[in-house]
Scaffold this active site. Structure first.
Site, PDB file in Angstrom:
ATOM      1  CB  CYS A  51      -0.920  -0.016   1.216  1.00 13.95           C
ATOM      2  SG  CYS A  51      -1.937   1.455   1.422  1.00 13.95           S
ATOM      3  CG  PHE A  52       3.018   2.877   3.379  1.00 13.85           C
ATOM      4  CD1 PHE A  52       3.277   4.161   3.812  1.00 13.85           C
ATOM      5  CD2 PHE A  52       2.124   2.113   4.086  1.00 13.85           C
ATOM      6  CE1 PHE A  52       2.678   4.664   4.955  1.00 13.85           C
ATOM      7  CE2 PHE A  52       1.525   2.604   5.222  1.00 13.85           C
ATOM      8  CZ  PHE A  52       1.797   3.879   5.657  1.00 13.85           C
TER       9      PHE A  52
END
Length: 283
Positions: free
Chosen positions: A147-148
């Site tokens: 996600c990051f």
């Protein structure tokens, strides 16, 4: 103007299954009209990977590595990509879409919450930029499941690196948004937890991730603690939303709801890895 009353729920470190179940229980409580808007702050013990609701565990998580390292794997009720939760401040905001400073538009609410996160980072001494979204750049094939690595609508960058990730779910006239601010982060560990391809070394993968992801203490001359970041985040939400945050633990009914949700879903490895519609053994 009178301040809006919010609940400040600070639950400390919990297993991943109970963290996700408690978020859903608090959403149910607000949706039922039994609770003011909620700002919850929490941590993870042990460290955990949370999967986006529509992900399949064996395809996006290095399950042998996570098992060997004692890293939990749990599915979120929100979408998005996998996140490794370790030394960070995790938050959830649960509120109605009318009042309390929120809107019926999903992106408006992302932006409002991101402004509070941005104020937190700036108060700590970081130069945080609010971005409206961008596509992956070179090297995205090495970090596709994290996600990051993918800034999306109204998320935050420091020194060109993503430093906050969030995801959201709407339930009737109420929404939940949860996300995290890493205080410290080991890019190589993050890469190994999410690397299912095995095409490059963990050292190379960690270096690639470090060009895309950030963490608070990476750029501070004087490192801060998780507790300090939590205190700063509480003050920032109170300021941005003109809210009076009243500290209140989850009620007995909310804990019961959470424990039942652990039994039904979040404590079930097959559900966590494959989702409720899947049949057969977990991946």
């Amino acid at each position: 103007m009178a301040k809006t009353i919010w609940r400040q729920v600070r639950t400390g470190p919990l297993p991943g299954s109970l963290n996700m179940a408690l978020d859903e229980a608090l959403l149910n409580s607000v949706a039922a009209g039994c609770s003011h808007p909620v700002l919850r702050l929490y941590r993870w013990d042990p460290a955990a990977v949370s999967l986006g609701y529509f992900q399949r565990g064996g395809r996006v998580v290095n399950l042998p590595y996570c098992r060997a390292e004692g890293i939990d794997v749990v599915r979120r009720m929100t979408g998005g990509r996998a996140v490794l939760h370790a030394s960070e401040v995790t938050y959830s905001v649960i509120a109605g879409v009318r009042g309390s400073g929120f809107s019926e538009r999903v992106l408006d609410n992302y932006r409002s919450i991101s402004l509070a996160l941005q104020l937190t980072l700036e108060t700590l001494g970081l130069d945080a930029t609010l971005v409206s979204g961008r596509s992956g750049g070179p090297g995205s094939e090495t970090t596709h499941s994290a996600c990051f690595t993918a800034p999306s609508s109204y998320e935050l960058l420091c020194e060109g690196c993503k430093i906050a990730g969030s995801s959201q779910k709407r339930q009737g006239e109420v929404f939940l948004q949860h996300g995290s601010l890493p205080v410290d982060l080991d890019p190589e560990r993050l890469f190994r937890a999410l690397d299912t391809l095995g095409r490059i070394s963990s050292e190379e993968g960690g270096r690639a991730l470090a060009q895309k992801v950030g963490w608070i203490n990476r750029w501070l001359d004087h490192p801060v603690t998780v507790e300090q970041v939590e205190d700063c985040l509480i003050a920032s939400f109170a300021s941005v939303f003109s809210a009076e945050l009243v500290e209140q633990a989850p009620t007995a009914a909310e804990w019961r709801d959470a424990e039942e949700l652990v039994r039904q879903r979040y404590g079930n490895p097959a559900w966590n890895l494959r989702g409720i519609a899947a049949a057969g053994p977990a991946e």
